[in-house]
Design an enzyme around this catalytic site. Structure first.
Site, PDB file in Angstrom:
ATOM      1  N   GLU A  28      71.346 -30.534  -4.259  1.00  0.00           N
ATOM      2  CA  GLU A  28      71.317 -30.604  -2.804  1.00  0.00           C
ATOM      3  C   GLU A  28      71.105 -32.046  -2.364  1.00  0.00           C
ATOM      4  O   GLU A  28      70.179 -32.706  -2.815  1.00  0.00           O
ATOM      5  CB  GLU A  28      70.207 -29.709  -2.251  1.00  0.00           C
ATOM      6  CG  GLU A  28      69.983 -29.815  -0.748  1.00  0.00           C
ATOM      7  CD  GLU A  28      71.229 -29.494   0.062  1.00  0.00           C
ATOM      8  OE1 GLU A  28      71.683 -30.408   0.797  1.00  0.00           O
ATOM      9  OE2 GLU A  28      71.735 -28.360  -0.032  1.00  0.00           O
ATOM     10  N   GLY A  50      76.427 -33.485  -5.260  1.00  0.00           N
ATOM     11  CA  GLY A  50      77.148 -32.858  -6.361  1.00  0.00           C
ATOM     12  C   GLY A  50      78.637 -32.829  -6.094  1.00  0.00           C
ATOM     13  O   GLY A  50      79.076 -32.390  -5.026  1.00  0.00           O
ATOM     14  N   GLY A  55      81.533 -20.697  24.555  1.00  0.00           N
ATOM     15  CA  GLY A  55      80.671 -19.576  24.915  1.00  0.00           C
ATOM     16  C   GLY A  55      80.465 -18.605  23.776  1.00  0.00           C
ATOM     17  O   GLY A  55      80.338 -17.403  23.992  1.00  0.00           O
ATOM     18  N   SER A 113      80.082 -26.933  21.326  1.00  0.00           N
ATOM     19  CA  SER A 113      79.684 -25.867  20.391  1.00  0.00           C
ATOM     20  C   SER A 113      80.822 -24.873  20.233  1.00  0.00           C
ATOM     21  O   SER A 113      80.702 -23.705  20.601  1.00  0.00           O
ATOM     22  CB  SER A 113      78.424 -25.167  20.893  1.00  0.00           C
ATOM     23  OG  SER A 113      78.642 -24.568  22.158  1.00  0.00           O
ATOM     24  N   GLY A 126      82.232 -24.035  17.339  1.00  0.00           N
ATOM     25  CA  GLY A 126      82.337 -23.515  15.982  1.00  0.00           C
ATOM     26  C   GLY A 126      82.048 -24.563  14.924  1.00  0.00           C
ATOM     27  O   GLY A 126      81.727 -25.716  15.220  1.00  0.00           O
ATOM     28  N   HIS A 153      58.242   7.682  20.244  1.00  0.00           N
ATOM     29  CA  HIS A 153      58.159   7.385  21.681  1.00  0.00           C
ATOM     30  C   HIS A 153      56.819   6.704  21.959  1.00  0.00           C
ATOM     31  O   HIS A 153      55.801   7.089  21.397  1.00  0.00           O
ATOM     32  CB  HIS A 153      58.253   8.678  22.484  1.00  0.00           C
ATOM     33  CG  HIS A 153      58.021   8.509  23.960  1.00  0.00           C
ATOM     34  ND1 HIS A 153      58.994   8.033  24.810  1.00  0.00           N
ATOM     35  CD2 HIS A 153      56.909   8.736  24.726  1.00  0.00           C
ATOM     36  CE1 HIS A 153      58.497   7.979  26.039  1.00  0.00           C
ATOM     37  NE2 HIS A 153      57.220   8.399  26.018  1.00  0.00           N
TER      38      HIS A 153
END
Length: 459
Positions: A33, A113, A180, A267, A269, A441
């Site tokens: 990482e 890596g 959206g 934003s 994707g 409930h």
């Protein structure tokens, strides 16, 4: 003999889940990482956004508490403290995850890596470089925010979700959000709760265009009530900056418009993160910019596998985790324990949204005789107590055999309730089987029973 039985590039949810499960199955494992352990989800996605949303919901509750007989002095959001808390949560989870991996015997290696040949990964740390070998290599390098070719997107003041989650010392007065989808509506909820004037521009005809249409339509109405401007069918054509304000130009049904904000969030994707993953001369077959894999997550190079955002069209942390576990199970000659075809999706707006399986329209498009039962939760006791905004539960089933095909929830605690219905879909359960369960409930989950009863009347 290779150094390890499994080399994993990337320590996000897919990588670390695969690593831990591979150790449980008797493999020797190393994870490489280059940034923080936990990947996008823990550091730039799921966890930070939910931490911020929790703070915003607490602030909203404090402002409304007088209605419930509680008196709290007026307060203002401290943005630095809010984002410091977000960082604390991330660090706590990273530390815990690192300790767990270490205790299990997973070798964690810090560096970049790069697949350089069959069974070989080059690991670069600063100026040094060395080669590790593995019986199998698993690419789980995740994704990065997409940056479409919109003029002005490079301007100072335009942010990706990665950028905005780093935080700011003061609350933005206004924010224009391009997109959206899940990221856009969650951050719109956060900032609007704190008092920012938010505008959402979405190119499709509704918010959350990949989910049941009623979810996006209801969410738009709720956000508008909160003061958010929602502009659908609006394609952004350019961004300019003048006198400290960002101007976002858009086209809506052939008509041009402009909205302004202190900042702009793009934003729309995320795309696979392949930077540095493949070495010189190493090529893998691709499918729409993603690494192409078969049903066993094998790539076109022998011994190399790929999971999660880097290869899957469904970019969710729990999908990557499930794929990671399934991949190493198949490496070990076992059948996957998780159904990878039924994927729950969650949106942490207010109220929450959760969805799994098919919509009624999708089922009918496949030639399935689908029918849905819906319960609007106006009379649900917990919803009344919480003064929840318009909420509903919709369950889709096959009219002929009564099997549950899909579930679409927009209500308090929807993200915690969806799993019961995901189990039903994955196991081909009929509505009558779910009706045998007594739900306590008062709970929000009583709405599931009411939706099932509404569905039962459609047979």
């Amino acid at each position: 003999m290779n150094d390890y039985q499994l080399l994993i590039i990337g320590a996000g949810p897919g990588g670390y889940e695969a690593a831990m499960h591979a150790v449980e199955l008797g493999m020797t494992v190393a994870v490489i990482e280059k940034a923080e352990i936990g990947g996008t989800c823990l550091n730039r996605g799921c966890i930070p956004t939910k931490t911020l949303l929790h703070a915003a919901e607490m602030f909203q509750s404090a402002r409304d508490c007088a209605r419930y007989g509680l008196c709290i002095q007026e307060s203002e959001p401290d943005m630095r403290s809010i984002f410091d808390r977000k960082d604390e949560v991330g660090k706590s989870l990273r530390d815990g995850l690192g300790s767990l991996l270490e205790s299990m015997g997973v070798m964690m290696i810090e560096g970049t890596g790069t697949v350089c040949a069959e069974h070989s990964v080059s690991v670069r740390t600063g100026e040094s470089e060395h080669i590790l070998t593995g019986d199998a290599i698993l690419i789980a390098s995740g994704s990065v925010p997409a940056r479409p070719p919109i003029p002005g997107l490079e301007l100072d003041g335009v942010m990706t979700s990665d950028d905005i989650l780093k935080g700011a010392d003061k609350l933005y007065k206004s924010l224009v959000i391009i997109g959206g989808g899940v990221i856009g509506v969650e951050l719109a909820t956060f900032y609007s709760y704190l008092g920012t004037k938010v505008t959402i521009l979405e190119g499709m005809d509704r918010l959350l265009p990949n989910m049941d249409k009623e979810l996006g339509q209801n969410l738009a109405a709720i956000l508008k009530k909160q003061g958010v401007d929602v502009l659908t069918k609006s394609m952004v054509t350019g961004i300019t900056k003048e006198k400290g304000l960002m101007s976002v130009e858009y086209n809506q049904g052939g008509k041009s418009g402009v909205v302004q904000g202190e900042k702009v969030l793009c934003s729309i994707g995320r795309i696979p993160n392949l930077e540095g993953v493949l070495g010189n001369g190493v090529e893998l077959e691709m499918d729409h910019r993603r690494i192409k894999v078969d049903s066993r997550f094998k790539t076109s190079m022998p011994g190399v596998y790929a999971i999660g955002d880097v290869s899957s069209p469904v970019q969710l942390a729990h999908v990557a985790s499930a794929q990671g576990r399934a991949c190493v199970e198949m490496m070990a000659g076992q059948a996957p324990t998780t159904d990878l075809n039924t994927v729950p999706g969650c949106v942490y707006c207010q109220p929450e949204i959760a969805s799994a399986g098919l919509t009624e329209e999708e089922a009918k498009a496949r030639g399935i005789p689908a029918v849905s039962g819906k319960y609007v939760m106006f009379s649900n006791s917990r919803s009344v107590i919480h003064e929840a905004p318009r909420s509903f539960i919709k369950i889709v089933a096959n009219r002929e055999n009564h099997r549950i095909l899909g579930a679409h929830l927009m209500c308090e605690h929807a993200t915690d309730m969806i799993s019961e219905l995901t189990v039903a879909i994955a196991n081909g359960m009929a509505a009558e089987e779910l009706l045998t369960a007594m739900r306590p409930h008062p709970t929000f989950e009583e709405g599931v029973t009411d939706a099932l009863r509404a569905l039962h009347k459609k047979w």
